[in-house]
Design an enzyme around this catalytic site. Structure first.
Site, PDB file in Angstrom:
ATOM      1  N   GLY A  22       0.826  -1.208   0.000  1.00 51.76           N
ATOM      2  CA  GLY A  22       0.000   0.000   0.000  1.00 51.76           C
ATOM      3  C   GLY A  22       0.856   1.252   0.000  1.00 51.76           C
ATOM      4  CD  GLU A  46      25.228  -4.606 -19.320  1.00 47.51           C
ATOM      5  OE1 GLU A  46      25.249  -5.464 -20.207  1.00 47.51           O
ATOM      6  OE2 GLU A  46      26.225  -4.057 -18.848  1.00 47.51           O
ATOM      7  CB  ALA A  48      16.902   0.303 -24.138  1.00 46.58           C
ATOM      8  CD  GLU A  50      11.357   0.277 -25.615  1.00 51.66           C
ATOM      9  OE1 GLU A  50      12.503   0.382 -25.142  1.00 51.66           O
ATOM     10  OE2 GLU A  50      10.325   0.446 -24.940  1.00 51.66           O
TER      11      GLU A  50
HETATM   12  C1  LIG Z   1      22.188   2.965 -13.805  1.00 51.60           C
HETATM   13  C2  LIG Z   1      22.838   2.920 -15.168  1.00 51.60           C
HETATM   14  C3  LIG Z   1      24.109   2.390 -15.280  1.00 51.60           C
HETATM   15  C4  LIG Z   1      24.738   2.332 -16.527  1.00 51.60           C
HETATM   16  N1  LIG Z   1      26.002   1.818 -16.595  1.00 51.60           N
HETATM   17  C5  LIG Z   1      26.640   1.785 -17.765  1.00 51.60           C
HETATM   18  C6  LIG Z   1      27.960   1.240 -17.851  1.00 51.60           C
HETATM   19  O1  LIG Z   1      28.534   0.810 -16.855  1.00 51.60           O
HETATM   20  N2  LIG Z   1      28.570   1.233 -19.051  1.00 51.60           N
HETATM   21  C7  LIG Z   1      27.969   1.704 -20.171  1.00 51.60           C
HETATM   22  O2  LIG Z   1      28.573   1.666 -21.237  1.00 51.60           O
HETATM   23  N3  LIG Z   1      26.719   2.231 -20.125  1.00 51.60           N
HETATM   24  C8  LIG Z   1      26.044   2.283 -18.951  1.00 51.60           C
HETATM   25  N4  LIG Z   1      24.769   2.809 -18.893  1.00 51.60           N
HETATM   26  C9  LIG Z   1      24.168   3.347 -20.115  1.00 51.60           C
HETATM   27  C10 LIG Z   1      23.132   2.393 -20.646  1.00 51.60           C
HETATM   28  O3  LIG Z   1      23.719   1.278 -21.268  1.00 51.60           O
HETATM   29  C11 LIG Z   1      22.214   3.172 -21.623  1.00 51.60           C
HETATM   30  O4  LIG Z   1      21.412   4.014 -20.812  1.00 51.60           O
HETATM   31  C12 LIG Z   1      21.356   2.241 -22.454  1.00 51.60           C
HETATM   32  O5  LIG Z   1      22.127   1.570 -23.415  1.00 51.60           O
HETATM   33  C13 LIG Z   1      20.235   3.015 -23.167  1.00 51.60           C
HETATM   34  O6  LIG Z   1      20.811   4.039 -23.927  1.00 51.60           O
HETATM   35  P1  LIG Z   1      20.270   5.541 -23.765  1.00 51.60           P
HETATM   36  O7  LIG Z   1      20.159   5.877 -22.323  1.00 51.60           O
HETATM   37  O8  LIG Z   1      21.127   6.384 -24.648  1.00 51.60           O
HETATM   38  O9  LIG Z   1      18.799   5.518 -24.334  1.00 51.60           O
HETATM   39  P2  LIG Z   1      18.369   5.659 -25.873  1.00 51.60           P
HETATM   40  O10 LIG Z   1      19.185   4.752 -26.707  1.00 51.60           O
HETATM   41  O11 LIG Z   1      18.301   7.110 -26.188  1.00 51.60           O
HETATM   42  O12 LIG Z   1      16.909   5.055 -25.760  1.00 51.60           O
HETATM   43  C14 LIG Z   1      15.802   5.807 -25.210  1.00 51.60           C
HETATM   44  C15 LIG Z   1      14.535   5.004 -25.449  1.00 51.60           C
HETATM   45  O13 LIG Z   1      14.321   4.869 -26.870  1.00 51.60           O
HETATM   46  C16 LIG Z   1      14.216   3.503 -27.205  1.00 51.60           C
HETATM   47  N5  LIG Z   1      14.792   3.257 -28.534  1.00 51.60           N
HETATM   48  C17 LIG Z   1      16.052   3.549 -28.937  1.00 51.60           C
HETATM   49  N6  LIG Z   1      16.252   3.163 -30.210  1.00 51.60           N
HETATM   50  C18 LIG Z   1      15.082   2.612 -30.618  1.00 51.60           C
HETATM   51  C19 LIG Z   1      14.653   2.032 -31.844  1.00 51.60           C
HETATM   52  N7  LIG Z   1      15.475   1.951 -32.901  1.00 51.60           N
HETATM   53  N8  LIG Z   1      13.386   1.581 -31.916  1.00 51.60           N
HETATM   54  C20 LIG Z   1      12.551   1.671 -30.842  1.00 51.60           C
HETATM   55  N9  LIG Z   1      12.899   2.212 -29.666  1.00 51.60           N
HETATM   56  C21 LIG Z   1      14.142   2.680 -29.556  1.00 51.60           C
HETATM   57  C22 LIG Z   1      14.964   2.744 -26.128  1.00 51.60           C
HETATM   58  O14 LIG Z   1      14.514   1.408 -25.991  1.00 51.60           O
HETATM   59  C23 LIG Z   1      14.622   3.563 -24.904  1.00 51.60           C
HETATM   60  O15 LIG Z   1      13.358   3.194 -24.381  1.00 51.60           O
HETATM   61  C24 LIG Z   1      24.081   2.849 -17.671  1.00 51.60           C
HETATM   62  C25 LIG Z   1      22.793   3.360 -17.545  1.00 51.60           C
HETATM   63  C26 LIG Z   1      22.167   3.400 -16.313  1.00 51.60           C
HETATM   64  C27 LIG Z   1      20.764   3.964 -16.204  1.00 51.60           C
END
Ligand SMILES: Cc1cc2nc3c(=O)[nH]c(=O)nc-3n(C[C@H](O)[C@H](O)[C@H](O)COP(=O)(O)OP(=O)(O)OC[C@H]3O[C@@H](n4cnc5c(N)ncnc54)[C@H](O)[C@@H]3O)c2cc1C
Length: 66
Positions: A22, A46, A48, A50
């Site tokens: 709750g 690791e 996302a 999608e």
């Molecule tokens: C707590 C945390 C720890 C992390 N640690 C590391 C680390 O140690 N090393 C490292 O290298 N990175 C790290 N990251 C980065 C992480 O890998 C990225 O956040 C992740 O790969 C997503 O990339 P982005 O944030 O640029 O999102 P984006 O790529 O901008 O995506 C944003 C949204 O759009 C969607 N999307 C993107 N492309 C498409 C598509 N073609 N079709 C449909 N949907 C799409 C995605 O699924 C997501 O929902 C970390 C992130 C977090 C939050």
């Protein structure tokens, strides 16, 4: 496919846990709110959700069809 599945499972399980608690489940004093937050990020880093489902899993499945 395992990652996509367990990330959604973790979100569902921790959401249910928060719901059961709750209003207190939302409070930072309770660990369950942190579990939900931590589960939520699993489908972002690791690979996302999608990107994983569309670009990795679907592409691999389609390769096997042709
Ligand atoms: C707590 C945390 C720890 C992390 N640690 C590391 C680390 O140690 N090393 C490292 O290298 N990175 C790290 N990251 C980065 C992480 O890998 C990225 O956040 C992740 O790969 C997503 O990339 P982005 O944030 O640029 O999102 P984006 O790529 O901008 O995506 C944003 C949204 O759009 C969607 N999307 C993107 N492309 C498409 C598509 N073609 N079709 C449909 N949907 C799409 C995605 O699924 C997501 O929902 C970390 C992130 C977090 C939050």
């Amino acid at each position: 496919m395992a990652k996509a599945y367990v990330c959604r499972a973790a979100e569902w399980v921790t959401r249910e846990a928060m719901q059961i608690h709750g209003g207190m489940g939302y409070a930072e004093e309770y660990a369950v709110s942190r579990y939900f937050l931590d589960a939520r990020v699993l489908s972002i880093f690791e690979g996302a959700d999608e990107t994983l489902c569309l670009k990795v899993i679907a592409r691999r499945l389609l390769e096997n069809v042709t």
